[in-house]
Design a protein around this motif. Structure first.
Motif, PDB file in Angstrom:
ATOM      1  N   UNK A 196       0.844  -1.207   0.000  1.00 21.51           N
ATOM      2  CA  UNK A 196       0.000   0.000   0.000  1.00 21.51           C
ATOM      3  C   UNK A 196       0.871   1.246   0.000  1.00 21.51           C
ATOM      4  N   UNK A 197       1.873   1.270  -0.893  1.00 20.77           N
ATOM      5  CA  UNK A 197       2.752   2.431  -1.046  1.00 20.77           C
ATOM      6  C   UNK A 197       3.432   2.832   0.264  1.00 20.77           C
ATOM      7  N   UNK A 198       3.789   1.805   1.064  1.00 18.05           N
ATOM      8  CA  UNK A 198       4.537   2.061   2.291  1.00 18.05           C
ATOM      9  C   UNK A 198       3.713   2.549   3.454  1.00 18.05           C
ATOM     10  N   UNK A 199       2.375   2.501   3.336  1.00 19.51           N
ATOM     11  CA  UNK A 199       1.521   2.990   4.429  1.00 19.51           C
ATOM     12  C   UNK A 199       1.597   2.058   5.638  1.00 19.51           C
ATOM     13  N   UNK A 200       1.596   0.752   5.381  1.00 17.14           N
ATOM     14  CA  UNK A 200       1.622  -0.221   6.473  1.00 17.14           C
ATOM     15  C   UNK A 200       3.044  -0.713   6.714  1.00 17.14           C
ATOM     16  N   UNK A 201       3.439  -0.949   7.976  1.00 13.89           N
ATOM     17  CA  UNK A 201       4.792  -1.429   8.279  1.00 13.89           C
ATOM     18  C   UNK A 201       4.995  -2.871   7.821  1.00 13.89           C
ATOM     19  N   UNK A 202       6.248  -3.248   7.652  1.00 12.75           N
ATOM     20  CA  UNK A 202       6.577  -4.597   7.183  1.00 12.75           C
ATOM     21  C   UNK A 202       6.429  -5.637   8.276  1.00 12.75           C
ATOM     22  N   UNK A 203       6.387  -5.198   9.535  1.00  9.63           N
ATOM     23  CA  UNK A 203       6.255  -6.137  10.661  1.00  9.63           C
ATOM     24  C   UNK A 203       4.922  -5.908  11.345  1.00  9.63           C
ATOM     25  N   UNK A 204       4.309  -6.970  11.880  1.00 10.64           N
ATOM     26  CA  UNK A 204       3.012  -6.816  12.549  1.00 10.64           C
ATOM     27  C   UNK A 204       3.144  -6.033  13.848  1.00 10.64           C
ATOM     28  N   UNK A 205       2.042  -5.401  14.297  1.00 12.98           N
ATOM     29  CA  UNK A 205       2.093  -4.549  15.495  1.00 12.98           C
ATOM     30  C   UNK A 205       1.939  -5.335  16.786  1.00 12.98           C
ATOM     31  N   UNK A 206       2.521  -6.508  16.869  1.00 14.08           N
ATOM     32  CA  UNK A 206       2.394  -7.312  18.080  1.00 14.08           C
ATOM     33  C   UNK A 206       3.742  -7.885  18.471  1.00 14.08           C
ATOM     34  N   UNK A 207       3.880  -8.154  19.739  1.00 17.46           N
ATOM     35  CA  UNK A 207       5.053  -8.851  20.256  1.00 17.46           C
ATOM     36  C   UNK A 207       4.633 -10.255  20.638  1.00 17.46           C
ATOM     37  N   UNK A 208       5.464 -11.236  20.328  1.00 16.47           N
ATOM     38  CA  UNK A 208       5.136 -12.610  20.659  1.00 16.47           C
ATOM     39  C   UNK A 208       4.967 -12.780  22.175  1.00 16.47           C
ATOM     40  N   UNK A 209       4.100 -13.715  22.623  1.00 11.15           N
ATOM     41  CA  UNK A 209       3.842 -13.879  24.060  1.00 11.15           C
ATOM     42  C   UNK A 209       4.933 -14.692  24.755  1.00 11.15           C
ATOM     43  N   UNK A 235       2.887 -12.620  -2.653  1.00 10.69           N
ATOM     44  CA  UNK A 235       4.215 -12.031  -2.410  1.00 10.69           C
ATOM     45  C   UNK A 235       4.198 -11.116  -1.197  1.00 10.69           C
ATOM     46  N   UNK A 236       5.344 -10.951  -0.583  1.00 12.98           N
ATOM     47  CA  UNK A 236       5.472 -10.039   0.545  1.00 12.98           C
ATOM     48  C   UNK A 236       5.060  -8.639   0.108  1.00 12.98           C
ATOM     49  N   UNK A 237       4.246  -7.991   0.925  1.00  6.01           N
ATOM     50  CA  UNK A 237       3.742  -6.662   0.595  1.00  6.01           C
ATOM     51  C   UNK A 237       2.338  -6.657   0.048  1.00  6.01           C
ATOM     52  N   UNK A 238       1.789  -7.848  -0.224  1.00  4.31           N
ATOM     53  CA  UNK A 238       0.412  -7.918  -0.710  1.00  4.31           C
ATOM     54  C   UNK A 238      -0.547  -7.434   0.375  1.00  4.31           C
ATOM     55  N   UNK A 239      -1.664  -6.827  -0.055  1.00  2.00           N
ATOM     56  CA  UNK A 239      -2.688  -6.359   0.867  1.00  2.00           C
ATOM     57  C   UNK A 239      -4.052  -6.806   0.342  1.00  2.00           C
ATOM     58  N   UNK A 264     -11.552  -4.384   6.727  1.00  2.00           N
ATOM     59  CA  UNK A 264     -10.426  -5.188   7.220  1.00  2.00           C
ATOM     60  C   UNK A 264      -9.280  -5.193   6.216  1.00  2.00           C
ATOM     61  N   UNK A 265      -8.063  -5.189   6.746  1.00  2.00           N
ATOM     62  CA  UNK A 265      -6.860  -5.291   5.934  1.00  2.00           C
ATOM     63  C   UNK A 265      -6.065  -6.525   6.362  1.00  2.00           C
ATOM     64  N   UNK A 266      -5.647  -7.320   5.394  1.00  2.00           N
ATOM     65  CA  UNK A 266      -4.735  -8.450   5.624  1.00  2.00           C
ATOM     66  C   UNK A 266      -3.443  -8.123   4.903  1.00  2.00           C
ATOM     67  N   UNK A 267      -2.330  -7.957   5.641  1.00  2.00           N
ATOM     68  CA  UNK A 267      -1.077  -7.466   5.081  1.00  2.00           C
ATOM     69  C   UNK A 267      -0.024  -8.555   5.158  1.00  2.00           C
ATOM     70  N   UNK A 268       0.588  -8.910   4.039  1.00  2.00           N
ATOM     71  CA  UNK A 268       1.654  -9.926   4.010  1.00  2.00           C
ATOM     72  C   UNK A 268       2.951  -9.267   4.463  1.00  2.00           C
ATOM     73  N   UNK A 269       3.387  -9.595   5.684  1.00  5.82           N
ATOM     74  CA  UNK A 269       4.551  -8.950   6.272  1.00  5.82           C
ATOM     75  C   UNK A 269       5.867  -9.485   5.745  1.00  5.82           C
ATOM     76  N   UNK A 270       6.937  -8.828   6.159  1.00  8.29           N
ATOM     77  CA  UNK A 270       8.271  -9.180   5.699  1.00  8.29           C
ATOM     78  C   UNK A 270       8.674 -10.591   6.123  1.00  8.29           C
ATOM     79  N   UNK A 271       8.099 -11.101   7.235  1.00  7.00           N
ATOM     80  CA  UNK A 271       8.447 -12.444   7.715  1.00  7.00           C
ATOM     81  C   UNK A 271       7.698 -13.542   6.968  1.00  7.00           C
ATOM     82  N   UNK A 272       6.874 -13.164   5.992  1.00  7.55           N
ATOM     83  CA  UNK A 272       6.164 -14.164   5.211  1.00  7.55           C
ATOM     84  C   UNK A 272       4.794 -14.515   5.737  1.00  7.55           C
ATOM     85  N   UNK A 273       4.388 -13.919   6.878  1.00  2.00           N
ATOM     86  CA  UNK A 273       3.069 -14.175   7.450  1.00  2.00           C
ATOM     87  C   UNK A 273       2.179 -12.947   7.288  1.00  2.00           C
ATOM     88  N   UNK A 274       0.872 -13.192   7.170  1.00  2.00           N
ATOM     89  CA  UNK A 274      -0.086 -12.098   7.152  1.00  2.00           C
ATOM     90  C   UNK A 274      -0.305 -11.567   8.569  1.00  2.00           C
TER      91      UNK A 274
END
Length: 548
Positions: A1-14, A484-488, A511-521
């Protein structure tokens, strides 16, 4: 999305790495030394270490090396370790361990899955051993010549060893044993000690227990097998047999492969994760005298038909929870959380999945309802541990791996657009006109969503020279598409709010589903305001009434 969303998800693993300066080779046992702020970790290969319970400690000390006895057979190895609750007092120095041995050629074989049968299986010279030895409470070093074997059973096949080992609040020692690759053993308490939770009195208190009536090899088994040594039978065990017609060690029966069994430090209740067969994985509450059904039942469903019947026509005890195959592959039993660092988990049973998802689950111990805490990205969850404060640790297979501690996931939405208008996805929020590059699509079989209308778009990365390998969807006719990484992917919900005119709708969420840099949505939801002019990032769950 033209760099609007970050490449990493906004969560920290538990979870996070614990004891940063220490690593182990496939740790399976995590035990606190009674009345000492020290931790004992047993590796699958039989090497046991101790270290101070300090996150900054740099030293692990070898307590004992049993690797010359322990056989790394398929799902075997050094499976259980328990320290006597009175250790260090009244001259008590006892450690108890449970492990599989090497084969008759002193090799780690079988090292692959052999198979399972209803009635019989081959024996290659391996044994399953419950052993006691003494450890100096001051130096934490073993006392030479103190080793004693309490139980020694022939090991059959290549799987289902059990291994949960812990003292109950009643002072008795509990051991979970698997069916040993022979299905019917879990319903046969006359000819083996398999497929159940055993309960024994290692203190041999004449006021509470008695000498075993039926033992190996005197009353059953082979000359190289042992039972009834240095322990007695609690007088209130549920399957007493004064005439010696069955083994009295059983506390429960009907288990398949109870790899991990642990005690709730607050209530004293035992929880057992039993690895399933084809249908599901299950968690059982260990209750005196109950039959958990295997192989006649698998949980609440039918098990292996025509193999055997329920012992004495006992009823099948239902599990606390059955995980379907869509959620778990191999259940790894954990602990009831009794710590203070994650208040919302207090009293919840935490367990894991050794499988594709590597899920960490939180289970309601009253209802069996479960929720996903997160995925264990280092993979290969093999066991859990608990310290004296009730905090939990995750143990994984692998060489030179750290221990992990369950932690409070800190969610940060920094860098995430707070409003839908800031995402740049739409040029007109009233008519939902999308920006260039968002492609509308529909589903061949769109599922029902509470009468809502859904509109969908997708955006695929394009750096100006489209159709490069990093800008294509890897299509599969029958399987999952690989984006591919970066898909929305964007999905918008409208709800009809007038039964007389279905064209009158209200915008509910986008809703937005963003394919992050780690390969996961990762996933974001924007909740539309009452004026229908914009939508706000929804950071917590919400129940909202809609008037129709």
């Amino acid at each position: 999305m033209n760099g609007v969303f970050p490449a990493a998800p906004p969560t920290q693993n538990p979870y996070q790495v614990a004891f940063d300066n220490l690593t182990f080779d496939s740790p399976l046992n995590f035990t606190m030394v009674p009345n000492q702020n020290k931790i004992v970790v047993g590796q699958r290969d039989g090497k046991v270490f101790w270290f101070n319970n300090n996150q900054n400690t740099t030293v692990k000390n070898l307590l004992v090396d049993l690797s010359d006895k322990v056989g790394l057979v398929w799902d075997g190895g050094f499976l259980g370790l328990a320290i006597h609750p009175e250790y260090g007092t009244n001259n008590n120095k006892y450690f108890y361990v449970y492990y599989s041995t090497e084969d008759s050629n002193s090799e780690d074989w079988p090292d692959y899955f052999i198979g399972m049968h209803c009635n019989t299986h081959e024996h290659w010279g391996n044994f399953l051993v419950l052993e006691r030895f003494e450890v100096d409470p001051v130096s934490l070093t073993p006392i030479p010549g103190s080793s004693v074997i309490l139980i020694k059973r022939r090991m059959y096949g290549g799987t289902h060893r059990g291994g949960g080992l812990e003292f109950g609040n009643d002072g008795f020692l509990y051991l979970a044993t698997g069916d040993n690759s022979i299905y019917k053993t879990s319903q046969d308490i006359e000819n083996n000690l398999d497929g159940g939770v055993l309960r024994i009195d290692v203190d041999k208190d004449p006021n509470r227990s008695h000498v075993p009536v039926r033992t190996m090899p005197d009353d059953h088994g082979f000359s190289d097998e042992i039972s009834g040594n240095e322990y007695w039978i609690p007088n209130d065990n549920p399957f007493l047999s004064p005439d010696g017609s069955n083994f009295e060690e059983y506390y429960t029966l009907g288990h398949r492969n109870p790899h991990r069994m642990t005690k709730d430090m607050s209530t004293g209740i035992f929880y057992l994760g039993d690895v399933g067969s084809w249908q599901h994985e299950e968690v059982n509450i260990v209750t005196k005298g109950k039959n958990y059904g295997w192989p006649v039942y698998e949980g609440n469903g039918t098990g292996i038909e025509g193999c055997t019947t329920m012992y004495n026509n006992m009823p099948n005890e239902s599990p606390l929870v059955e995980f379907p195959r869509s959620d778990t592959d191999v259940i790894i039993g954990g602990y009831v959380y009794r710590g203070t660092e994650i208040p919302e988990l207090y009293g919840r049973y935490i367990c894991g999945d050794y499988g594709n998802g590597e899920d960490i689950w939180s289970v309601d111990t009253q209802t069996g309802d479960y929720t996903l805490l997160g995925n264990f990205l280092p993979s290969d969850i093999a066991s859990f541990g608990q310290d004296d404060q009730g905090e939990l640790y995750i143990l994984k297979l692998g060489d030179n791996v750290p221990l992990y501690k369950l932690t409070q996931p800190e969610i940060s939405y920094d860098g995430i657009p707070q409003n839908l208008s800031q995402t740049g996805a739409f040029t007109n929020l009233v008519n939902l006109n999308v920006t260039d590059g968002l492609i509308p699509y529909d589903m061949i079989d769109p599922f029902w969503s509470d009468r809502a209308y859904k509109t969908r778009w997708m955006a695929i990365p394009n750096d100006g020279t489209h159709n490069t390998p990093d800008e294509r969807i890897n299509f599969s006719e029958n399987g999952v598409w690989e984006y591919p990484v970066g898909s929305v992917l964007v999905k918008h919900f409208d709800l009809p709010i007038n039964d007389n005119n279905p064209n009158i709708t209200r915008k509910i969420e986008t809703r937005f589903s963003i394919k992050g840099q780690n390969g996961d949505f990762y996933f974001l939801t924007y909740n539309w305001n009452a004026a229908q002019t914009d939508a706000t990032l929804q950071e917590v769950s919400l129940t909202e009434p809609i008037a129709i």
